[in-house]
Each structure stands twice: as C-alpha cells, then as structure tokens.
Design a protein around this motif. Structure first.
Motif, PDB file in Angstrom:
ATOM      1  N   ILE A 181      59.990  38.322  37.322  1.00 54.49           N
ATOM      2  CA  ILE A 181      59.344  38.295  36.009  1.00 54.49           C
ATOM      3  C   ILE A 181      59.654  36.982  35.306  1.00 54.49           C
ATOM      4  CG2 ILE A 181      59.367  39.348  33.705  1.00 54.49           C
ATOM      5  CD1 ILE A 181      59.738  42.050  35.071  1.00 54.49           C
ATOM      6  N   ALA A 182      60.896  36.499  35.426  1.00 52.90           N
ATOM      7  CA  ALA A 182      61.261  35.219  34.826  1.00 52.90           C
ATOM      8  C   ALA A 182      60.410  34.095  35.401  1.00 52.90           C
ATOM      9  CB  ALA A 182      62.747  34.943  35.049  1.00 52.90           C
ATOM     10  N   CYS A 183      60.181  34.095  36.715  1.00 53.76           N
ATOM     11  CA  CYS A 183      59.332  33.076  37.354  1.00 53.76           C
ATOM     12  C   CYS A 183      57.897  33.170  36.854  1.00 53.76           C
ATOM     13  CB  CYS A 183      59.379  33.222  38.869  1.00 53.76           C
ATOM     14  SG  CYS A 183      60.976  32.814  39.615  1.00 53.76           S
ATOM     15  N   ALA A 184      57.397  34.397  36.696  1.00 50.18           N
ATOM     16  CA  ALA A 184      56.033  34.586  36.181  1.00 50.18           C
ATOM     17  C   ALA A 184      55.918  34.066  34.752  1.00 50.18           C
ATOM     18  CB  ALA A 184      55.658  36.069  36.238  1.00 50.18           C
ATOM     19  N   LEU A 185      56.954  34.268  33.942  1.00 52.71           N
ATOM     20  CA  LEU A 185      56.947  33.760  32.566  1.00 52.71           C
ATOM     21  C   LEU A 185      56.964  32.229  32.557  1.00 52.71           C
ATOM     22  CD1 LEU A 185      59.401  36.255  30.797  1.00 52.71           C
ATOM     23  CD2 LEU A 185      56.907  36.158  30.602  1.00 52.71           C
ATOM     24  N   CYS A 186      57.700  31.630  33.498  1.00 52.50           N
ATOM     25  CA  CYS A 186      57.703  30.165  33.622  1.00 52.50           C
ATOM     26  C   CYS A 186      56.295  29.651  33.908  1.00 52.50           C
ATOM     27  CB  CYS A 186      58.652  29.726  34.730  1.00 52.50           C
ATOM     28  SG  CYS A 186      60.404  29.822  34.313  1.00 52.50           S
ATOM     29  N   PHE A 187      55.605  30.322  34.820  1.00 52.75           N
ATOM     30  CA  PHE A 187      54.238  29.896  35.167  1.00 52.75           C
ATOM     31  C   PHE A 187      53.312  30.068  33.976  1.00 52.75           C
ATOM     32  CE2 PHE A 187      49.982  30.906  36.905  1.00 52.75           C
ATOM     33  CZ  PHE A 187      49.720  29.693  37.530  1.00 52.75           C
ATOM     34  N   ALA A 188      53.407  31.211  33.276  1.00 50.57           N
ATOM     35  CA  ALA A 188      52.555  31.452  32.114  1.00 50.57           C
ATOM     36  C   ALA A 188      52.836  30.433  31.009  1.00 50.57           C
ATOM     37  CB  ALA A 188      52.777  32.878  31.588  1.00 50.57           C
ATOM     38  N   TRP A 189      54.108  30.112  30.800  1.00 47.34           N
ATOM     39  CA  TRP A 189      54.465  29.119  29.785  1.00 47.34           C
ATOM     40  C   TRP A 189      53.941  27.738  30.178  1.00 47.34           C
ATOM     41  CZ3 TRP A 189      55.704  28.581  24.957  1.00 47.34           C
ATOM     42  CH2 TRP A 189      56.269  27.397  24.497  1.00 47.34           C
ATOM     43  N   TRP A 190      54.011  27.398  31.459  1.00 43.56           N
ATOM     44  CA  TRP A 190      53.483  26.119  31.933  1.00 43.56           C
ATOM     45  C   TRP A 190      51.992  26.003  31.628  1.00 43.56           C
ATOM     46  CZ3 TRP A 190      49.868  25.236  35.964  1.00 43.56           C
ATOM     47  CH2 TRP A 190      49.687  23.881  36.282  1.00 43.56           C
ATOM     48  N   LEU A 191      51.270  27.098  31.791  1.00 45.33           N
ATOM     49  CA  LEU A 191      49.833  27.092  31.525  1.00 45.33           C
ATOM     50  C   LEU A 191      49.532  26.903  30.040  1.00 45.33           C
ATOM     51  CD1 LEU A 191      48.465  29.962  33.830  1.00 45.33           C
ATOM     52  CD2 LEU A 191      48.111  27.503  34.101  1.00 45.33           C
ATOM     53  N   VAL A 192      50.212  27.670  29.190  1.00 46.84           N
ATOM     54  CA  VAL A 192      49.859  27.658  27.763  1.00 46.84           C
ATOM     55  C   VAL A 192      50.489  26.489  27.006  1.00 46.84           C
ATOM     56  CG1 VAL A 192      49.556  30.162  27.756  1.00 46.84           C
ATOM     57  CG2 VAL A 192      51.763  29.204  27.089  1.00 46.84           C
ATOM     58  N   SER A 193      51.628  25.986  27.460  1.00 47.88           N
ATOM     59  CA  SER A 193      52.310  24.926  26.713  1.00 47.88           C
ATOM     60  C   SER A 193      51.618  23.579  26.850  1.00 47.88           C
ATOM     61  CB  SER A 193      53.769  24.805  27.169  1.00 47.88           C
ATOM     62  OG  SER A 193      53.853  24.391  28.522  1.00 47.88           O
ATOM     63  N   ARG A 194      50.683  23.471  27.797  1.00 50.14           N
ATOM     64  CA  ARG A 194      49.958  22.207  27.954  1.00 50.14           C
ATOM     65  C   ARG A 194      49.089  21.897  26.733  1.00 50.14           C
ATOM     66  NH1 ARG A 194      46.979  22.609  33.624  1.00 50.14           N
ATOM     67  NH2 ARG A 194      46.443  24.653  32.743  1.00 50.14           N
ATOM     68  N   ARG A 195      48.809  22.937  25.921  1.00 48.21           N
ATOM     69  CA  ARG A 195      48.011  22.729  24.711  1.00 48.21           C
ATOM     70  C   ARG A 195      48.825  22.014  23.631  1.00 48.21           C
ATOM     71  NH1 ARG A 195      46.034  29.010  24.138  1.00 48.21           N
ATOM     72  NH2 ARG A 195      45.424  29.337  26.321  1.00 48.21           N
ATOM     73  N   ASP A 196      50.143  22.115  23.696  1.00 45.81           N
ATOM     74  CA  ASP A 196      51.000  21.517  22.675  1.00 45.81           C
ATOM     75  C   ASP A 196      51.273  20.053  23.030  1.00 45.81           C
ATOM     76  OD1 ASP A 196      51.231  23.995  21.316  1.00 45.81           O
ATOM     77  OD2 ASP A 196      52.787  24.620  22.726  1.00 45.81           O
ATOM     78  N   SER A 197      50.266  19.211  22.820  1.00 48.69           N
ATOM     79  CA  SER A 197      50.371  17.809  23.243  1.00 48.69           C
ATOM     80  C   SER A 197      51.246  16.965  22.319  1.00 48.69           C
ATOM     81  CB  SER A 197      48.974  17.189  23.318  1.00 48.69           C
ATOM     82  OG  SER A 197      48.311  17.319  22.069  1.00 48.69           O
ATOM     83  N   ASP A 198      51.431  17.416  21.072  1.00 51.96           N
ATOM     84  CA  ASP A 198      52.194  16.614  20.117  1.00 51.96           C
ATOM     85  C   ASP A 198      53.635  17.090  19.964  1.00 51.96           C
ATOM     86  OD1 ASP A 198      51.438  19.002  19.033  1.00 51.96           O
ATOM     87  OD2 ASP A 198      50.986  18.206  17.029  1.00 51.96           O
ATOM     88  N   VAL A 199      54.116  17.802  20.958  1.00 49.03           N
ATOM     89  CA  VAL A 199      55.482  18.325  20.891  1.00 49.03           C
ATOM     90  C   VAL A 199      56.483  17.202  21.121  1.00 49.03           C
ATOM     91  CG1 VAL A 199      57.167  19.799  22.066  1.00 49.03           C
ATOM     92  CG2 VAL A 199      54.888  20.662  21.563  1.00 49.03           C
ATOM     93  N   GLU A 200      57.536  17.218  20.313  1.00 43.55           N
ATOM     94  CA  GLU A 200      58.614  16.243  20.474  1.00 43.55           C
ATOM     95  C   GLU A 200      59.567  16.720  21.558  1.00 43.55           C
ATOM     96  OE1 GLU A 200      62.428  14.558  17.903  1.00 43.55           O
ATOM     97  OE2 GLU A 200      60.708  15.443  16.859  1.00 43.55           O
ATOM     98  N   LEU A 201      59.703  15.946  22.626  1.00 41.37           N
ATOM     99  CA  LEU A 201      60.570  16.332  23.736  1.00 41.37           C
ATOM    100  C   LEU A 201      62.027  16.014  23.411  1.00 41.37           C
ATOM    101  CD1 LEU A 201      58.493  15.043  26.802  1.00 41.37           C
ATOM    102  CD2 LEU A 201      58.521  17.331  25.784  1.00 41.37           C
ATOM    103  N   SER A 202      62.912  16.859  23.891  1.00 42.59           N
ATOM    104  CA  SER A 202      64.342  16.622  23.712  1.00 42.59           C
ATOM    105  C   SER A 202      64.763  15.478  24.617  1.00 42.59           C
ATOM    106  CB  SER A 202      65.143  17.877  24.059  1.00 42.59           C
ATOM    107  OG  SER A 202      64.738  18.965  23.266  1.00 42.59           O
TER     108      SER A 202
END
Length: 427
Positions: A181-202
């Motif tokens: 389930i953790a791996c599936a959440l990583c994949f889902a987050w990878w898909l949706v987080s691409r929309r956040d183009s202006d995010v400040e990276l650590s």
C-alpha cells in the motif's frame, strides 16, 4: 429471524444516534429476548470476562507506547530522518510523509495517533513549501491508515480476540500488504504531485547530515526491529511486545532524548487511559452480541444466504469485501471488527479460505473505511489539526483512496501476495 432481528435492532439504534457501544448491547439483548435467554447475570458476566482477556492487555500497552513516542521525540526524529533521505526529491515532502508514516506505523499501532503526528509536524511544512493543502492532507490521512495494518496494530489485537485468530500470525501477515500500500501511495503521489510545478524543493542533505539524522533516530528505529524479530522468533507474545514497546519508548524518551518530563508523562498517561477506556468499553459491549451470534448460529444463516458463491473463493471474498467496505464507511474500525469478525471468520473457514489471509484483507478494508465518508475518523483528525474543510480534504484524498482500493483488489485476485510473505515471516 435471528439475523433480521440482529441487523434491524443494530441499524435502528445507530440511526437514532445511540452510541455504538450501547447499540451493540441492545442488539445482543434483543437476540436474548428472541431466543428466550434473557438474564442480567449473563450480560454482566460477558462484559466482565471479555474485558479481562489477557491478549487485550496489549491494547493499553501499545497505546501508551504510541503516546510516549509522539511526546518524547521519537516520532519527530523519524520524520527528520525521512526529510534528510528523500526531502529533496520532486514531491519530496510527500514521500517523506509516506516514509515516515510507514515507520510510525511500525511504532504506534494506531492510525489516529499517526494521523495526529504527521498532520501536526508535516502539513504546515508542505503548505509553506507550496504543495496543495487538500492533496497533502489527503496523502497524510491515507498513509496514516497503515497504523492499523503494519504491526504492531491495535486493530489486529482486537480482531484476534474477537475471532480467535493468532494475533502473532496476523501481525506478521500484515507487513507485506502494508508495504504494498505504501508503494501504491508513492505511485499515486508521483502522478498527482507533478501538477505542483511551483513547489519549493528542500535542499539536498549532505552525507554527513544524513548520517547524523540516522544516528539521531537510531533508538527509534530499533523499536520495530525488536518487536518484529521478537514475534518472528517467538521470544515475545503480542502482549509482551506491547510491554517491551512501552517501556523501551519511555526509557528512550526520558533517559536518551530527554524530551519527556513528569508533567508531560502525566498528560501522556491520562490520554492513553481515555483512549484505552473507549476501546475496552467497545470490546466489553460487543461480547454480548458476539456470544448471541454463536448461540443463534448467525454464521450458519449467512452461509445459507451466500451458498451460491461458497464454491468460488475469490467471488466470495469479493462479496464480503464489498459488505465490509459498506459497513466500515458508517462505523469506526473497532466496532466494525467486533461486529463482523465473529460472523465472517466462521464463514470463510467453512469455504476453506485461509482465515489469516481473510483477516488481513478484513483489516485493510476497515482501515480504508477510516478515510471514507460519512464517518472517516482519520479524516476528522486531519481536518481538526490541519484546520481544513471535510469536503475539501475528501477531494484531496480521492487519488490515494483509489490506490488503496486497487491494492485490496489485487490481494483479492492474488492471495499469494499475502500468504507467501506471511509464511516466510512465520517460519
């Protein structure tokens, strides 16, 4: 008739707003009247005897351990380690939430405790960095449910007591599905987080900073290792593992990290006592309908109703998963387990389905119910701490909810994904 009375009284009690514990007592008493077995002494004996079950001692012990970890610095160091390792990646704080959620799940055993910790510590950081708040809250809520799946899970303790299944086997069988389930959440987050183009990276942590974060969190990381290895080799029972976890967390928090003083400890024990009282009252209340379910042979009536699918294990599991999901959407995790486990475990055993495998699927399903409306207990926790609207958070949770349901369906289609790792861990 008994099944109709059981379901009818329970649903009627819930619809008029009766607390779940009292609703369970009412439907048990209704079955006693129906069968001509009403006796106040039997009710009292069931309540007292069920609350005195030795395996249930693991519940307050793991609750204390979770509270101590959240207040004694263990949870904070786990999150700092996750930030040092993956915080610099695109969508990094989301991966931090998942990584930290997995580690916290292996410490606390409670989805609600994990949701509170992750929301308080990570959600403000994600918002400041530019991540969508609703989506970030949805990810945190979704990863928090792993606290009920990855050992030591309080839910598995309740399930084991309610159904008679081995708690140790349930613990070990929950490891692989939780990581899936953790791996599936990583994949889902990878898909949706691409929309956040202006995010400040650590900024990327240096090797020295990563080593420092690892060393600083080492005492916290040792706890899940001690618990899993102890269970794997039969050194401790689940109840003893709870004692080890609570004492270990207390010693680390007071003597090594030194973030837990007497004033804080008093608050920790008070909160743990309140949570334990609520869970134990539910367990005690459920003992009456559980006893009457056996007397009235309700599992036998269920078997008669679903006889057409009894010869097809996958179809039977799918039908039961849909039933559990519908009920877990309107009831919290513990009462769902206490209500359904005594009924459904005999049913799957009669169909020659591995009850440990079913128990893991049962728990995943109930955990998904923690992030579905209209109840969604974990969603309410995230809303309260993160100051978010329920509807907005629910929308942000949707992609991750789908990912967890997909994993559940894969486990239904391919039981070996659960049974093979479980056999490896158990032997």
């Amino acid at each position: 008739m008994a099944l109709t009375v059981f379901v009818g009284v329970l649903m009627a009690a819930i619809l008029i707003g009766t607390p779940i514990a009292y609703a369970l007592i009412l439907c048990g008493v209704a079955l006693m009247w129906l069968l001509g077995l009403f006796d106040g002494q039997i009710i009292a004996q069931n309540i007292i005897n069920s609350a005195g079950s030795f395996p249930l001692l693991a519940i307050p012990l793991f609750i204390i351990a979770g509270e101590v970890m959240n207040n004694g610095g263990l949870s904070k160091r786990i999150i700092n380690l996750a930030i040092a390792m993956v915080g610099h990646l695109r969508g990094g704080l989301g991966y931090v939430a998942i990584f930290a959620g997995v580690l916290l799940s292996s410490l606390s055993g409670s989805a609600l405790a994990d949701a509170a910790s992750l929301t308080a510590l990570l959600l403000p950081m994600m918002v400041i960095a530019g991540y969508n708040k609703n989506r970030s809250g949805g990810l945190i809520a979704s990863v928090s449910v792993l606290g009920s799946i990855i050992p030591p899970s309080i839910g598995f303790v309740v399930l084991g007591v309610a159904s008679g299944l081995s708690i140790t086997k349930l613990f070990l069988a929950g490891i692989a599905p939780g990581l899936m389930i953790a791996c599936a959440l990583c994949f889902a987050w990878w898909l949706v987080s691409r929309r956040d183009s202006d995010v400040e990276l650590s900024p990327k942590a240096s090797g020295k900073e990563r080593v420092k974060a690892f060393v600083d969190s080492l005492w916290a990381l040792l706890l899940p290792v001690i618990i899993v290895v102890g269970l794997r080799f039969g050194v401790v029972t689940p109840t003893e593992a709870g004692a080890v976890a609570s004492v270990y967390a207390l010693l680390v928090s007071t003597l090594i990290y030194r973030e837990l003083d007497l004033k804080k400890l008093n608050e920790v024990l008070l909160n743990a006592g309140k949570t334990t009282a609520a869970v134990m009252f539910l367990v005690a209340a459920a003992s009456i309908p559980a006893w009457m379910i056996t007397i009235a042979d309700i599992p036998g009536q269920i078997i008669d109703l679903i006889q057409p699918v009894m010869d097809n294990p996958k179809l039977l599991i799918l039908v039961l998963m849909l039933l559990i999901l519908m009920i877990s959407m309107v009831m919290d995790l513990t009462p769902t387990i206490l209500l359904l486990a005594p009924i459904l475990v005999p049913v799957v055993s009669a169909a020659d389905i591995d009850p440990i495998y079913f128990g893991v699927l049962f728990m995943i399903n109930c955990s998904i119910g923690l992030i579905t409306p209209p109840v969604g207990t974990v969603l309410n926790v995230v809303c309260g701490i993160g100051r978010m609207r329920y509807e907005a958070l629910l929308k942000g949770t949707f992609p991750f909810l789908i990912a967890e349901i997909v994993v559940l369906m894969l486990l239904v289609a391919f039981p070996e994904l659960v049974t093979v790792p479980a056999q490896w861990f158990a032997h």
